[in-house]
Design a protein around this motif. Sequence first.
Motif, PDB file in Angstrom:
ATOM      1  N   ARG A  27       0.742  -1.157   0.281  1.00 16.42           N
ATOM      2  CA  ARG A  27      -0.392  -0.024  -0.161  1.00 16.42           C
ATOM      3  C   ARG A  27       0.780   1.253  -0.030  1.00 16.42           C
ATOM      4  O   ARG A  27       0.720   2.467  -0.613  1.00 16.42           O
ATOM      5  CB  ARG A  27      -0.478   0.402   1.246  1.00 16.42           C
ATOM      6  CG  ARG A  27      -1.806  -1.317   1.844  1.00 16.42           C
ATOM      7  CD  ARG A  27      -3.132  -0.323   0.737  1.00 16.42           C
ATOM      8  NE  ARG A  27      -3.434  -1.443   0.554  1.00 16.42           N
ATOM      9  CZ  ARG A  27      -3.940  -2.893   0.363  1.00 16.42           C
ATOM     10  NH1 ARG A  27      -3.522  -2.677  -0.586  1.00 16.42           N
ATOM     11  NH2 ARG A  27      -4.797  -4.309   0.006  1.00 16.42           N
ATOM     12  N   SER A  90       0.844  11.313   4.668  1.00 14.35           N
ATOM     13  CA  SER A  90       0.125   9.680   4.635  1.00 14.35           C
ATOM     14  C   SER A  90       0.472   9.331   3.191  1.00 14.35           C
ATOM     15  O   SER A  90       0.863   9.991   1.613  1.00 14.35           O
ATOM     16  CB  SER A  90      -1.276   9.068   4.673  1.00 14.35           C
ATOM     17  OG  SER A  90      -0.989   7.726   4.177  1.00 14.35           O
ATOM     18  N   THR A  91       1.543   8.207   3.099  1.00 11.50           N
ATOM     19  CA  THR A  91       1.757   7.910   1.549  1.00 11.50           C
ATOM     20  C   THR A  91       0.874   6.579   1.377  1.00 11.50           C
ATOM     21  O   THR A  91       1.615   6.144   0.447  1.00 11.50           O
ATOM     22  CB  THR A  91       3.695   7.391   1.646  1.00 11.50           C
ATOM     23  OG1 THR A  91       3.747   6.655   2.596  1.00 11.50           O
ATOM     24  CG2 THR A  91       4.221   8.339   2.181  1.00 11.50           C
ATOM     25  N   SER A  92       0.224   6.445   1.947  1.00 10.58           N
ATOM     26  CA  SER A  92      -0.828   4.989   1.642  1.00 10.58           C
ATOM     27  C   SER A  92      -1.710   5.305   0.055  1.00 10.58           C
ATOM     28  O   SER A  92      -2.415   6.458   0.022  1.00 10.58           O
ATOM     29  CB  SER A  92      -1.896   4.427   2.822  1.00 10.58           C
ATOM     30  OG  SER A  92      -2.612   3.307   1.992  1.00 10.58           O
ATOM     31  N   ASP A  94      -4.011   3.657  -0.655  1.00  8.83           N
ATOM     32  CA  ASP A  94      -5.081   3.654  -0.213  1.00  8.83           C
ATOM     33  C   ASP A  94      -6.451   4.818   0.067  1.00  8.83           C
ATOM     34  O   ASP A  94      -7.464   5.301  -0.014  1.00  8.83           O
ATOM     35  CB  ASP A  94      -6.156   2.545   0.382  1.00  8.83           C
ATOM     36  CG  ASP A  94      -5.285   1.604  -0.625  1.00  8.83           C
ATOM     37  OD1 ASP A  94      -5.908   1.610  -1.527  1.00  8.83           O
ATOM     38  OD2 ASP A  94      -5.736  -0.133   0.755  1.00  8.83           O
TER      39      ASP A  94
ATOM     40  N   ARG B  89       1.335   1.198   8.164  1.00  7.67           N
ATOM     41  CA  ARG B  89      -0.309   0.604   9.218  1.00  7.67           C
ATOM     42  C   ARG B  89      -0.986   0.150   8.480  1.00  7.67           C
ATOM     43  O   ARG B  89      -1.870  -0.876   8.978  1.00  7.67           O
ATOM     44  CB  ARG B  89      -0.783   1.934   9.640  1.00  7.67           C
ATOM     45  CG  ARG B  89       0.386   2.634  10.659  1.00  7.67           C
ATOM     46  CD  ARG B  89      -0.137   4.234  11.473  1.00  7.67           C
ATOM     47  NE  ARG B  89       0.207   5.159   9.638  1.00  7.67           N
ATOM     48  CZ  ARG B  89      -1.110   5.131  10.053  1.00  7.67           C
ATOM     49  NH1 ARG B  89      -1.351   6.180  10.163  1.00  7.67           N
ATOM     50  NH2 ARG B  89      -0.522   6.619   8.332  1.00  7.67           N
ATOM     51  N   HIS B  90      -1.009   0.123   6.621  1.00  4.61           N
ATOM     52  CA  HIS B  90      -1.965   0.084   7.012  1.00  4.61           C
ATOM     53  C   HIS B  90      -1.775  -1.383   5.735  1.00  4.61           C
ATOM     54  O   HIS B  90      -2.885  -2.245   4.839  1.00  4.61           O
ATOM     55  CB  HIS B  90      -2.514   0.858   5.314  1.00  4.61           C
ATOM     56  CG  HIS B  90      -2.184   2.496   6.120  1.00  4.61           C
ATOM     57  ND1 HIS B  90      -3.196   2.713   6.116  1.00  4.61           N
ATOM     58  CD2 HIS B  90      -1.726   2.991   6.250  1.00  4.61           C
ATOM     59  CE1 HIS B  90      -3.248   4.070   6.706  1.00  4.61           C
ATOM     60  NE2 HIS B  90      -2.419   4.184   7.233  1.00  4.61           N
ATOM     61  N   ASP B  91      -1.133  -2.059   5.810  1.00  4.07           N
ATOM     62  CA  ASP B  91      -0.455  -3.386   5.081  1.00  4.07           C
ATOM     63  C   ASP B  91      -1.649  -4.451   5.097  1.00  4.07           C
ATOM     64  O   ASP B  91      -1.815  -5.652   4.657  1.00  4.07           O
ATOM     65  CB  ASP B  91       1.273  -3.726   5.052  1.00  4.07           C
ATOM     66  CG  ASP B  91       1.864  -2.715   4.040  1.00  4.07           C
ATOM     67  OD1 ASP B  91       0.878  -2.616   3.053  1.00  4.07           O
ATOM     68  OD2 ASP B  91       2.940  -2.785   3.988  1.00  4.07           O
TER      69      ASP B  91
END
Lengths: 101, 185
Positions: A27, A90-92, A94, B89-91
């Motif tokens: 992600r 954030s680097t996500s 999603d 945190r999102h994995d």
Amino acid sequence: MNVPAAWYLVLAAVLFGIGAYGLLTRRSALIMFMCVELMLNAVNLTFVTFARTLSDIGGQASVFFVMVVAAAEVTVGLGIVVAVFRRRHSTSVDELTEMKG
Amino acid sequence: MIATAYAVPSILVFVTAAVLIVVGALGVLAVRNPVHAALSLILTLFGVAVAFIAQSADFLAAVQVIVYAGAIVVLFLFVIMFLGVGFSRHDHVEPLVGQRPLAALGVAVTVGGIIALLASSHWVTGATSASGSSLATGTGNVHQLGTAVFTTYLYAFEATAALLVIAVVGAVILARRERATEEAE
């Protein structure tokens, strides 16, 4: 005599597969960029292997240009990641849903 | 059998490169800390450089270490530490149902197809062509590559110069515009 070219081609295919799996499942935008680098390196390895097999320097010249494009891509891509992080913290990937229809 | 057909040192070099590449690539996937992922990426890039040298691409191996390990990964590390990105945190969440099995299936089909194509074609026997100049003999690799880049691929080479300038200007503009909006706020 050197090892057969097929060994290096299979190794490059495995490296490309690992990079593609990481690109599809991770992600974090930074990790995804690293996986793109893995895939580019797999292609470079294939180019060099065919340059040796076919005795053609054009394969190595192609790798040269792929490296230049990869450097430019990482520069602009990381600039975009920094700009997005400043705004969203954030680097996500999603969480980047602003353009969702 | 294999050791008699191929020289043992070249097999050792191949195994070393393969271990470096696969372990580093799996490390990029498995590690949670982005800094450790960047270091695993360096391992893979060095393995690719070893494979380049084994296939008489000396100049590209040097460029691989200098540009990739020396510049691109350092750029990654700069950005990671500049952003202060910690553990991802999102994995562990999975918004798309069955994403990982589908990704694994697609990658397995692709890689299996490539390997099947390799096994069924005749031109990957490892024999070099009889015609044309051999890469390792005669003039050096750097000389050959330089001749090709500055004659056959001259226009592409000039285009890369423009591409690099555009990339640098784009990166600078991306950074400056953000700072201007922050000051305006």
